[in-house]
Design a protein around this motif. Sequence first.
Motif: not given
Lengths: 224, 517
Positions: A13, A44-48, A168, A201
Amino acid sequence: MAIIATEDVNYYYQDGDQRRYILKDTSISFDKGKFYTILGQSGSGKTTFLSLLSALDAPKEGKILYQGKDIRNIGYENFRRNNVGIIFQSYNLIPYLTAVENVMVPMAITENKLPDNQKEVAYNLLDYIGIVKSKSDRQVNQLSGGEQQRVAIARALATNVDVILADEPTGNLDEGIEQEIVAIFKKLAHEHDKCVIVVTHSNEIAQQSDDTYILRKGRLARYE
Amino acid sequence: MNFWKRALASVSRRKGKSLILFAVVFILGNVIAGAIAIQQSTNNVEKNIKKNLGASATISIDYEAMMNLTEDESESAFKESALTNLAMTKQVGELPYVAYFDYTVPSYFQTEKLKAIEPEEEEEGTVSYGGGMGFTVVGGNTEEIADQKKGKIKLVEGRSFSEQELSSGKQVGIISKTLAEQEKIAIGDKIIFDRVSRTGEEFTDDGSIKETENTKTFVKDIPVEIIGLFDVQQTENKGKDKEKDNQHYFVDYNYQLAEQKNTVYMPNEAVMKIEKEYHRSLEEEYPNFWDFPEEEYQKMKDEEAEETTYYQPFFMLKNPEDAEAFRKEAQALIGKHDKVLISSDQFESVSGPLSGMSKISGLVLYVAVGASLLIVTLVILLFLRDRKHELGVYLSLGEKRVKVIGQIVVEVMIISLVAITLSVFTGNLVADGVSSSLIASQEQTENYEMYSDPDFYEFQQLGTETVSQEDVISAYEVKLSASYIVTFYLVGTATILLSTIVPLIYIMRLNPKKIMM
Ligand SMILES: Nc1ncnc2c1ncn2[C@@H]1O[C@H](COP(=O)(O)OP(=O)(O)OP(=O)(O)O)[C@@H](O)[C@H]1O
Ligand SMILES: [Mg+2]
């Protein structure tokens, strides 16, 4: 060959004139028939990462490969339409449609060859995932959270894709239900040869998966 | 579940929102439909009445403008007028819009031995006419007489003027059959007009006229060979509405009829010759017959030497729709202070209540369309914001943006078309109700008298039809016409479609990642 893979993917970003890297030189591949989990701290950027795999966003550098082809060349919209199923934490169903109608929405969008009896297929999918016929004909806002998430899974399967991505998926559900959902993912991977990638998680879920990756400081590392 | 089916489900299952959009479109639709209905109805009245009024034209001096001129200026205005310059009038007559053109040199024969037709008195003691009637002389330059063309008269015996008679100025004439019967005159006979000029009489106390020692009387016989007889044509309208006309304009129908029967049609050349000869003889016998002050008298003599003749032109247009084009081109050819009068101009004078309403409804239409654009845009946008997640789902599933947009447009159009279809009927009722009360209020404020129009005489000369405010109002009718329905559907759907533009831009800019993840 891996069904889906990343090749030297960078994602950041722009923060003023600073680049804040979320993913750095990530190369990782996923196979059919396996249930993967991705762990990592919040932010941490999992969704990204998942949004790149699902072609909802594009990497700044590097490629996402589907069956060895850059999805940029397949076309992001095309790719979403025909090659992946996505499950969100907050189900994201169409509230004024019934469960079975929700499952039929992507069937009308995809270009994949599907059987003609779409409604029957949708009912069967829901039944397989644990929604009985009487509930399938209800408008989804009359279903419980667990039931809604099952409908969302059925919707992700409706276009008969090989890759199922979930962010998730059990985040809003209690443990008992979580376990049932995880069982479904396992079945999809092992009995139906899907590539299932789930961001979570929960260590319990991670323990049940075939492979687990941890995302930390822009690096995805295999958890042994 | 393609986007059509989704749209139908959305409209039918989210009843509250559908109802809100329906109500908004329905209410605004009524306003727009009402305004269109009123506009169309007023336009129809204008079209129909103008059609009835026909498309004949003449040239007249603009008396209102003349009032602001000095004496010298107005004198030169007359000299530069097409009414005194035949060449100008002829140029106008050659315009492509003109189907028929004639001009008249007018005169008037007051006679004593020869008795004019007296008007019938309808009820006793209603109207009394002071003094005897005389003969209206109408010159012409064509074989087909202008009044014939206008439908005022019909040639029932004999013939009209020949080329040769028109150019030579032979004293031939066409008179009414009534006059011929009264005077026992047949075709080929000569009728003698003992044209009288008298001055210096006095009014007595009882209203009659008495000769004094100052009285001068000049009589000259004018023989006219009768070549044809005419009958006065009564239009249906005139006969039927004469009571009304009498009351409203104080124009006496019987008097007018008698005047028409006392009309003598002659070639222009003949009328000019007679006029010149008559005034020359009069002047010879009685210099300054009318006892003008010396200075004015000299001036008049000078002018007479210039031989100013008045020509009253009459044009018939090929097509009533050419009226404005004709006016524009004719205006360029005639004098600065001349104006073109077209029979349909009368409409403007009596259309007061309607034109007010037409203006208001036009304004309402613009405002309502503008407001609708704004309101419907906002309502759709508001609903879309509520459905952001739904739209995000479609996009994340790889649905094409055009189809997402398609679903929204279909939803909006389904609801709007129902609302618009209903407002076709209710809007018409609204227009009916609103216009009746609007007309009533306008009628009170604008009590126009046709009679007081400065051009009333010219209009009367133009044709057989005159219109009143009542005619206009009674011609007004709010109808469920095809053109109203089509216009409203077009305006309505266009407004709704335009209202979806901003919401569509909103959809184009949606980012499914931001919404979903
Ligand atoms: N549009 C954005 N602009 C700037 N930074 C962003 C934007 N979106 C996300 N981030 C940042 O990127 C990082 C990764 O976000 P991401 O949502 O991928 O994390 P996550 O691992 O999914 O977290 P969580 O477990 O809480 O869902 C976070 O620090 C977040 O603040
Ligand atoms: Mg996340």
